[in-house]
Design a protein around this motif. Structure first.
Motif, PDB file in Angstrom:
ATOM      1  N   ASN A 189       0.735  -1.152   0.263  1.00 42.60           N
ATOM      2  CA  ASN A 189      -0.264   0.021   0.008  1.00 42.60           C
ATOM      3  C   ASN A 189       0.820   0.940   0.260  1.00 42.60           C
ATOM      4  O   ASN A 189       1.669   1.350   1.197  1.00 42.60           O
ATOM      5  CB  ASN A 189      -0.399   0.051   0.876  1.00 42.60           C
ATOM      6  CG  ASN A 189      -1.893   1.224   1.641  1.00 42.60           C
ATOM      7  OD1 ASN A 189      -1.209   2.525   0.865  1.00 42.60           O
ATOM      8  ND2 ASN A 189      -2.928   1.280   1.515  1.00 42.60           N
TER       9      ASN A 189
ATOM     10  N   GLU B 108       0.279   4.397   0.515  1.00 42.56           N
ATOM     11  CA  GLU B 108      -0.321   5.473   1.066  1.00 42.56           C
ATOM     12  C   GLU B 108       0.448   5.323   2.204  1.00 42.56           C
ATOM     13  O   GLU B 108       0.811   6.577   2.932  1.00 42.56           O
ATOM     14  CB  GLU B 108      -1.440   5.103   1.049  1.00 42.56           C
ATOM     15  CG  GLU B 108      -2.322   7.070   0.922  1.00 42.56           C
ATOM     16  CD  GLU B 108      -3.904   7.034   0.713  1.00 42.56           C
ATOM     17  OE1 GLU B 108      -4.064   5.961   0.486  1.00 42.56           O
ATOM     18  OE2 GLU B 108      -4.487   7.809   1.281  1.00 42.56           O
ATOM     19  N   THR B 109       0.612   3.862   2.746  1.00 39.20           N
ATOM     20  CA  THR B 109       0.916   3.941   3.684  1.00 39.20           C
ATOM     21  C   THR B 109       1.904   3.311   4.255  1.00 39.20           C
ATOM     22  O   THR B 109       2.912   3.529   5.629  1.00 39.20           O
ATOM     23  CB  THR B 109      -0.117   2.768   4.617  1.00 39.20           C
ATOM     24  OG1 THR B 109      -0.423   1.522   4.265  1.00 39.20           O
ATOM     25  CG2 THR B 109      -1.460   3.068   4.865  1.00 39.20           C
TER      26      THR B 109
ATOM     27  N   GLU C 291       3.014   0.059   3.880  1.00 47.49           N
ATOM     28  CA  GLU C 291       2.683  -0.785   4.693  1.00 47.49           C
ATOM     29  C   GLU C 291       2.377  -2.354   3.399  1.00 47.49           C
ATOM     30  O   GLU C 291       1.646  -2.184   2.131  1.00 47.49           O
ATOM     31  CB  GLU C 291       0.774  -1.389   5.031  1.00 47.49           C
ATOM     32  CG  GLU C 291       1.116  -1.096   6.897  1.00 47.49           C
ATOM     33  CD  GLU C 291      -0.509  -1.203   7.065  1.00 47.49           C
ATOM     34  OE1 GLU C 291      -0.773  -1.889   7.812  1.00 47.49           O
ATOM     35  OE2 GLU C 291      -1.301  -0.474   6.418  1.00 47.49           O
TER      36      GLU C 291
END
Ligand code: C2E
Ligand code: MG
Ligand code: MG
Ligand code: MG
Length: 280
Positions: free
Chosen positions: A49, A51-52, A54
């Motif tokens: 991900n 955005e994060t 992760e």
């Protein structure tokens, strides 16, 4: 050193594929022995991900570590295995080996990400994938949410009901299902309606020329919107550049997979990759 580095391997099998002397069909006769002799191996490509930061999961990808031909790509031997029926044995091995590996990772430390396994439509038609998955999870003492199934379409589906039922049955026991290579081959819009998968994976061929190629950019952003409106998750595959990642993020697709983040890794490198990611 092909065996220990997941990455450099692709070069070698791309060369093999271009070599007209490479004996594809001789391989079919070697499948069973290869399975017994543990010549098949799985590498695991992270899904991130962006955005994060992760890691949301990894995808198991099979390779054939052939004693004389070197590391052979699944793009070569999966179609041959489907044709000869060996895909049933190989497919069962991939599911079993993946579950063994998840258990080993869990025993060695915290491991809470989902592992995706590729299952071709031919496999669903020829074997009861749902029972196989259920029994293997039970044998390894694993919860169903540790596994995901990616369905790849390569042949025309005459048995749509079998696939539809299998997807529903997998979801009933808590296993997520993705439509792989979306937008190519026979993976059509009607599948989205009929099969009710959890996730769409946008094929790498649409990502390759982003963001410059206007047509691809239009298709990719439309698929992202479509996924959202159908309440499905979307993963972009084959992300190789920062520009591609930024384009995707700008369109609302934060889950990606590709060489820019990681090549498929040998099993022993996966925990290190997860640690590095969660540590930042
Ligand atoms: P796939 O499931 O769509 O997997 C993605 C393929 O793209 C993998 O190739 C991966 O190494 C490659 N890839 C990932 N990121 C990038 C990137 O940024 N750039 C480029 N150029 N390539 C990238 P691989 O491992 O050779 O697998 C090819 C196909 O073989 C898979 O496509 C899948 O359809 C099939 N396959 C692999 N393992 C299995 C399996 O266990 N069972 C079945 N039935 N099919 C499998
Ligand atoms: Mg896949
Ligand atoms: Mg794919
Ligand atoms: Mg693909």
């Amino acid at each position: 050193n092909v065996k220990s580095t997941g990455g450099n391997a692709s070069l070698i099998y791309d060369e093999k594929m271009a070599d007209p002397a490479f004996e594809y069909f001789a391989l079919q006769g070697e499948f069973r022995k290869a399975l017994i002799q543990n010549q098949f191996i799985l590498h695991y490509q992270p899904k991130v991900n962006i955005e994060t930061g992760e890691v949301i999961g990894v995808e198991a990808l099979v390779r054939w570590n052939h004693p004389t031909k070197g590391l052979i790509s699944p793009a070569i031997f999966i179609p041959l295995a489907e044709e000869s029926g060996f895909i049933m044995e190989l497919g069962a091995w991939v599911i079993e080996e993946t579950c063994r590996q998840i258990r080993a990772w869990k025993e060695a430390g915290p491991f809470n990400i989902r592992v995706a396994v590729n299952v071709s439509v031919r496999q669903f038609i020829q074997q009861d994938v749902v029972i196989l998955v259920k029994e293997t999870l039970k044998k390894e003492g694993l919860p169903p949410n540790c596994l995901e199934i990616e369905i790849t379409e390569s042949v025309f589906v005459k048995h749509e009901n079998i696939i539809q039922d299998a997807i529903a049955n997998l979801q009933d026991i808590g296993i997520r299902v993705s439509i792989d290579d979306f937008g190519t081959g026979y993976a059509s819009l009607s599948y989205l309606k009929q099969f009710r998968a959890n996730t769409i994976k946008i094929d790498r061929s649409f990502i390759r020329s982003l963001p410059e190629m206007k047509d691809d950019a239009a298709i990719v952003s439309a698929v992202i919107t479509l996924a959202r409106k159908l309440n499905m998750d979307v993963v972009a595959e084959g992300v190789e550049t920062k520009e591609q990642a930024e384009f995707l993020l700008g369109k609302g697709c934060s889950d990606v997979q590709g060489f820019y983040y990681s090549k498929p890794l040998p099993a022993e490198e996966v925990p290190k990759f997860l640690e590095k990611k969660s540590g930042k």
